[in-house]
Design a protein around this motif. Structure first.
Motif, mmCIF file in Angstrom:
data_model
loop_
_atom_site.group_PDB
_atom_site.id
_atom_site.type_symbol
_atom_site.label_atom_id
_atom_site.label_comp_id
_atom_site.label_asym_id
_atom_site.label_seq_id
_atom_site.Cartn_x
_atom_site.Cartn_y
_atom_site.Cartn_z
ATOM 1 N N ASP A 186 0.779 -1.125 0.512
ATOM 2 C CA ASP A 186 -0.048 0.314 0.391
ATOM 3 C C ASP A 186 0.928 1.370 0.139
ATOM 4 O O ASP A 186 1.259 0.936 0.506
ATOM 5 N N TRP A 198 0.110 3.992 -0.383
ATOM 6 C CA TRP A 198 -0.717 5.680 0.563
ATOM 7 C C TRP A 198 -0.028 5.488 2.571
ATOM 8 O O TRP A 198 -0.229 5.895 2.934
ATOM 9 N N LEU A 199 0.505 3.842 2.569
ATOM 10 C CA LEU A 199 0.700 3.729 3.922
ATOM 11 C C LEU A 199 1.349 4.035 4.921
ATOM 12 O O LEU A 199 1.010 4.906 5.603
#
Length: 73
Positions: free
Chosen positions: A40, A42-43
């Motif tokens: 991910d 955007w984590l």
């Protein structure tokens, strides 16, 4: 899912004049993601945003990181 839990009661925080929190982050609907789940991207930004929002008005913050994937936390 990401959330903060107040754990001050474990450390008599009211007597010490400080606060203790646990931050938990895990996929919705499961505790650990299955192998092969794509990264991910955007984590990192999401966690940075959550910490900034939570702690922007505080000073003298200590953050300890405990990773528990091996169950030895």
């Amino acid at each position: 899912m990401a959330h903060f839990f107040n754990y001050g009661y474990l450390f008599v925080a009211d007597q010490l004049g400080c606060q203790f929190y646990s931050f938990d982050l895990f996929p919705i609907g499961m505790y650990k993601p299955p192998k092969g789940i794509p990264e991910d991207h955007w984590l990192t930004a999401t966690v940075q945003y959550l910490f900034a929002q939570r702690f922007e008005q505080l000073s003298n913050i200590i953050i300890a990181v405990y990773e528990d994937s091996d169950g030895s936390q």
